[in-house]
Scaffold this motif. Structure first.
Motif, mmCIF file in Angstrom:
data_model
loop_
_atom_site.group_PDB
_atom_site.id
_atom_site.type_symbol
_atom_site.label_atom_id
_atom_site.label_comp_id
_atom_site.label_asym_id
_atom_site.label_seq_id
_atom_site.Cartn_x
_atom_site.Cartn_y
_atom_site.Cartn_z
ATOM 1 N N ARG A 224 -11.142 49.666 -3.319
ATOM 2 C CA ARG A 224 -10.981 50.330 -2.033
ATOM 3 C C ARG A 224 -9.774 49.764 -1.278
ATOM 4 O O ARG A 224 -9.018 50.503 -0.649
ATOM 5 C CB ARG A 224 -12.249 50.178 -1.193
ATOM 6 C CG ARG A 224 -13.407 51.036 -1.658
ATOM 7 C CD ARG A 224 -14.598 50.897 -0.727
ATOM 8 N NE ARG A 224 -15.706 51.745 -1.152
ATOM 9 C CZ ARG A 224 -15.843 53.012 -0.822
ATOM 10 N NH1 ARG A 224 -14.924 53.599 -0.044
ATOM 11 N NH2 ARG A 224 -16.862 53.732 -1.240
ATOM 12 N N GLN A 225 -9.637 48.438 -1.332
ATOM 13 C CA GLN A 225 -8.496 47.820 -0.671
ATOM 14 C C GLN A 225 -7.183 48.268 -1.310
ATOM 15 O O GLN A 225 -6.191 48.516 -0.616
ATOM 16 C CB GLN A 225 -8.614 46.289 -0.729
ATOM 17 C CG GLN A 225 -9.772 45.746 0.100
ATOM 18 C CD GLN A 225 -9.972 44.257 -0.108
ATOM 19 O OE1 GLN A 225 -9.394 43.655 -1.028
ATOM 20 N NE2 GLN A 225 -10.797 43.655 0.734
ATOM 21 N N THR A 226 -7.219 48.375 -2.661
ATOM 22 C CA THR A 226 -6.010 48.825 -3.363
ATOM 23 C C THR A 226 -5.683 50.267 -3.005
ATOM 24 O O THR A 226 -4.521 50.619 -2.733
ATOM 25 C CB THR A 226 -6.204 48.698 -4.877
ATOM 26 O OG1 THR A 226 -6.518 47.340 -5.202
ATOM 27 C CG2 THR A 226 -4.954 49.109 -5.616
ATOM 28 N N VAL A 227 -6.738 51.109 -3.003
ATOM 29 C CA VAL A 227 -6.525 52.517 -2.640
ATOM 30 C C VAL A 227 -6.028 52.629 -1.216
ATOM 31 O O VAL A 227 -5.128 53.429 -0.900
ATOM 32 C CB VAL A 227 -7.824 53.316 -2.846
ATOM 33 C CG1 VAL A 227 -7.700 54.709 -2.239
ATOM 34 C CG2 VAL A 227 -8.153 53.413 -4.322
ATOM 35 N N ALA A 228 -6.652 51.802 -0.337
ATOM 36 C CA ALA A 228 -6.215 51.840 1.056
ATOM 37 C C ALA A 228 -4.756 51.435 1.196
ATOM 38 O O ALA A 228 -4.009 51.981 2.007
ATOM 39 C CB ALA A 228 -7.100 50.922 1.895
ATOM 40 N N ALA A 229 -4.354 50.452 0.377
ATOM 41 C CA ALA A 229 -2.961 50.012 0.429
ATOM 42 C C ALA A 229 -2.016 51.076 -0.109
ATOM 43 O O ALA A 229 -0.866 51.193 0.332
ATOM 44 C CB ALA A 229 -2.795 48.715 -0.362
ATOM 45 N N LEU A 230 -2.523 51.852 -1.093
ATOM 46 C CA LEU A 230 -1.656 52.879 -1.692
ATOM 47 C C LEU A 230 -1.771 54.227 -0.985
ATOM 48 O O LEU A 230 -1.031 55.155 -1.321
ATOM 49 C CB LEU A 230 -2.049 53.059 -3.169
ATOM 50 C CG LEU A 230 -1.798 51.854 -4.087
ATOM 51 C CD1 LEU A 230 -2.321 52.138 -5.479
ATOM 52 C CD2 LEU A 230 -0.308 51.507 -4.135
ATOM 53 N N THR A 231 -2.739 54.325 -0.070
ATOM 54 C CA THR A 231 -2.954 55.611 0.587
ATOM 55 C C THR A 231 -1.701 56.083 1.318
ATOM 56 O O THR A 231 -1.310 57.242 1.245
ATOM 57 C CB THR A 231 -4.127 55.485 1.586
ATOM 58 O OG1 THR A 231 -5.307 55.246 0.866
ATOM 59 C CG2 THR A 231 -4.279 56.767 2.397
ATOM 60 N N VAL A 232 -1.052 55.193 2.035
ATOM 61 C CA VAL A 232 0.182 55.533 2.751
ATOM 62 C C VAL A 232 1.291 54.615 2.256
ATOM 63 O O VAL A 232 1.590 53.601 2.868
ATOM 64 C CB VAL A 232 -0.001 55.381 4.272
ATOM 65 C CG1 VAL A 232 1.241 55.860 4.994
ATOM 66 C CG2 VAL A 232 -1.204 56.167 4.739
ATOM 67 N N ALA A 233 1.814 54.949 1.098
ATOM 68 C CA ALA A 233 2.933 54.161 0.554
ATOM 69 C C ALA A 233 4.246 54.798 0.995
ATOM 70 O O ALA A 233 5.038 55.299 0.195
ATOM 71 C CB ALA A 233 2.839 54.103 -0.967
ATOM 72 N N ALA A 234 4.434 54.830 2.310
ATOM 73 C CA ALA A 234 5.651 55.450 2.853
ATOM 74 C C ALA A 234 6.856 54.580 2.543
ATOM 75 O O ALA A 234 6.811 53.353 2.686
ATOM 76 C CB ALA A 234 5.502 55.639 4.349
ATOM 77 N N ALA A 255 -7.629 61.285 4.281
ATOM 78 C CA ALA A 255 -6.686 62.096 5.053
ATOM 79 C C ALA A 255 -6.466 61.511 6.438
ATOM 80 O O ALA A 255 -5.328 61.440 6.941
ATOM 81 C CB ALA A 255 -7.212 63.522 5.147
ATOM 82 N N GLU A 256 -7.566 61.045 7.061
ATOM 83 C CA GLU A 256 -7.447 60.447 8.388
ATOM 84 C C GLU A 256 -6.617 59.175 8.349
ATOM 85 O O GLU A 256 -5.793 58.923 9.241
ATOM 86 C CB GLU A 256 -8.848 60.154 8.932
ATOM 87 C CG GLU A 256 -8.859 59.613 10.345
ATOM 88 C CD GLU A 256 -10.262 59.385 10.860
ATOM 89 O OE1 GLU A 256 -10.412 58.787 11.945
ATOM 90 O OE2 GLU A 256 -11.214 59.805 10.185
ATOM 91 N N ALA A 257 -6.823 58.371 7.288
ATOM 92 C CA ALA A 257 -6.051 57.135 7.150
ATOM 93 C C ALA A 257 -4.572 57.440 6.955
ATOM 94 O O ALA A 257 -3.693 56.745 7.498
ATOM 95 C CB ALA A 257 -6.589 56.309 5.979
ATOM 96 N N VAL A 258 -4.255 58.486 6.169
ATOM 97 C CA VAL A 258 -2.861 58.878 5.945
ATOM 98 C C VAL A 258 -2.201 59.285 7.262
ATOM 99 O O VAL A 258 -1.084 58.853 7.586
ATOM 100 C CB VAL A 258 -2.782 60.025 4.916
ATOM 101 C CG1 VAL A 258 -1.374 60.625 4.888
ATOM 102 C CG2 VAL A 258 -3.163 59.521 3.538
ATOM 103 N N GLU A 259 -2.862 60.124 8.017
ATOM 104 C CA GLU A 259 -2.306 60.593 9.283
ATOM 105 C C GLU A 259 -2.000 59.425 10.210
ATOM 106 O O GLU A 259 -0.876 59.314 10.736
ATOM 107 C CB GLU A 259 -3.291 61.554 9.953
ATOM 108 C CG GLU A 259 -3.505 62.856 9.216
ATOM 109 C CD GLU A 259 -4.536 63.737 9.915
ATOM 110 O OE1 GLU A 259 -4.544 63.714 11.163
ATOM 111 O OE2 GLU A 259 -5.304 64.417 9.240
ATOM 112 N N ALA A 260 -3.003 58.563 10.416
ATOM 113 C CA ALA A 260 -2.835 57.480 11.379
ATOM 114 C C ALA A 260 -1.723 56.531 10.961
ATOM 115 O O ALA A 260 -0.843 56.166 11.768
ATOM 116 C CB ALA A 260 -4.154 56.720 11.532
#
Length: 344
Positions: A224-234, A255-260
């Motif tokens: 989950r932490q890895t996914v969270a880190a990769l969720t917004v790899a801007a 989606a909410e995490a990406v937006e924020a």
């Protein structure tokens, strides 16, 4: 639960308490006729017998159970013989009581060799008692009432032999019963040990499962932490361009995490161009479309131009549903083309 060594000891103590209770029941009898010397003798003998039983209860342990039980059986046989002899009618009374004592002791001794040792003690004390009565070695309360004094010698010897045989037969019956009981107890003990072993195995399995579960939880947390880190790899490109690769499917939480995260990143970078790379998005869901619409609108409010790169054929038709201002959103077939398009 008592173990296999302590259980016979508890049985022995229970047997001794029963004997002590029976002894206590007979104490009032000599007290009522206390003026008679024989009553006084019986009272003191009963007291001694009770003290022997109390000592047995306190002293008996798994390592001395058998010899101490034999000693108590011998002492009980002697004291009961003394009381019966003192009141007359000795042989018949003593034979009945000694059989009862033999049964009780046999259930405690349990094993054949100890049971027959008790039988030997019973036969020895009984024959000695008969000899005392036949030879008038000790005075009687009422000699005329004694059966052994009023019958022929042949009957006396026949009684000795028959009672000895009956004592042996009693011992054989007790030994046979205890053999069956011991076998049942051994089977129960084996079943208990098997159940305990099974319980230990289940407990060990539960511990292993708990450990595996903890490892899975830890792995899930890491993922989950890895996914969270990769969720917004801007990725910033140059001074004013931010590229956001979108990979895989999106649920409401992601989606909410990406937006924020993305909008915060755009604000920090002061970017004027946002490239959304959809190359790795195989299909468009309602959640993805809603997220893109919200990102595009928010990015425009922050002053950033939006370029959609790498739209897949399966995704492109769904993009028509977006309520977008086509003049503010551009599209390019590839990320490279989108980077070239940013300068136009």
């Amino acid at each position: 639960m008592l173990d296999s060594k302590q259980l016979p000891v508890e049985r022995a103590k229970l047997y001794a308490r029963i004997m002590l209770g029976i002894t206590a029941l007979f104490l009032p009898i000599p007290i009522i006729g206390w003026e008679n010397v024989h009553s006084q003798i019986n009272f003191y003998v009963a007291i001694v017998h009770g003290l022997l039983i109390v000592g047995y209860i306190f002293l008996v342990k798994p390592n001395n159970l058998y010899p101490l039980t034999l000693l108590l059986h011998f002492a009980s046989s002697v004291t009961v013989a003394m009381i019966n002899h003192n009141v007359g009618g000795f042989v018949s009374y003593h034979f009945a009581t000694i059989c009862i004592e033999l049964v009780g002791a046999g259930f405690i001794l349990a094993r054949g060799r100890w049971i027959f040792a008790a039988v030997g003690i019973s036969i020895f004390t009984h024959l000695i008692a008969i000899s005392i009565e036949m030879n008038r070695t000790w005075g009687f309360n009422d000699p005329d009432s004694l059966l052994m004094m009023s019958v022929s010698d042949n009957y006396k010897y026949l009684a000795m032999v028959s009672q000895t045989i009956l004592l042996i037969g009693t011992g054989v019956i007790i030994a046979a019963l205890m053999h069956v009981i011991n076998q049942r107890e051994q089977a129960l003990e084996q079943s208990r040990q098997a159940m305990q072993q099974r319980s230990d195995e289940l407990a060990s399995l539960a511990i292993r499962l708990e450990t595996s579960n903890q490892q899975l939880v830890s792995t899930e947390t890491t993922l989950r932490q890895t996914v969270a880190a990769l969720t917004v790899a801007a990725l910033p490109v140059g001074d004013d361009v931010v590229v956001l690769p979108l990979v895989g499917g999106f649920d409401a939480q992601r989606a909410e995490a990406v937006e924020a995260s993305l909008l915060s990143y755009l604000h920090e970078q002061r970017a004027n161009t946002l490239i959304l790379d959809l190359t790795s998005v195989p299909a468009a869901s309602e959640t993805l479309l809603t997220m893109l619409e919200r990102i595009i609108q928010a990015a425009r409010l922050l002053g950033a131009r939006v370029i959609l790169a790498g739209l897949q054929p399966e995704v492109a038709p769904m993009m028509v549903k977006l309520k977008l201002n086509r003049q503010n959103v551009l599209s390019a077939p590839t990320l490279a083309a989108a980077l070239e398009l940013r300068s136009t």
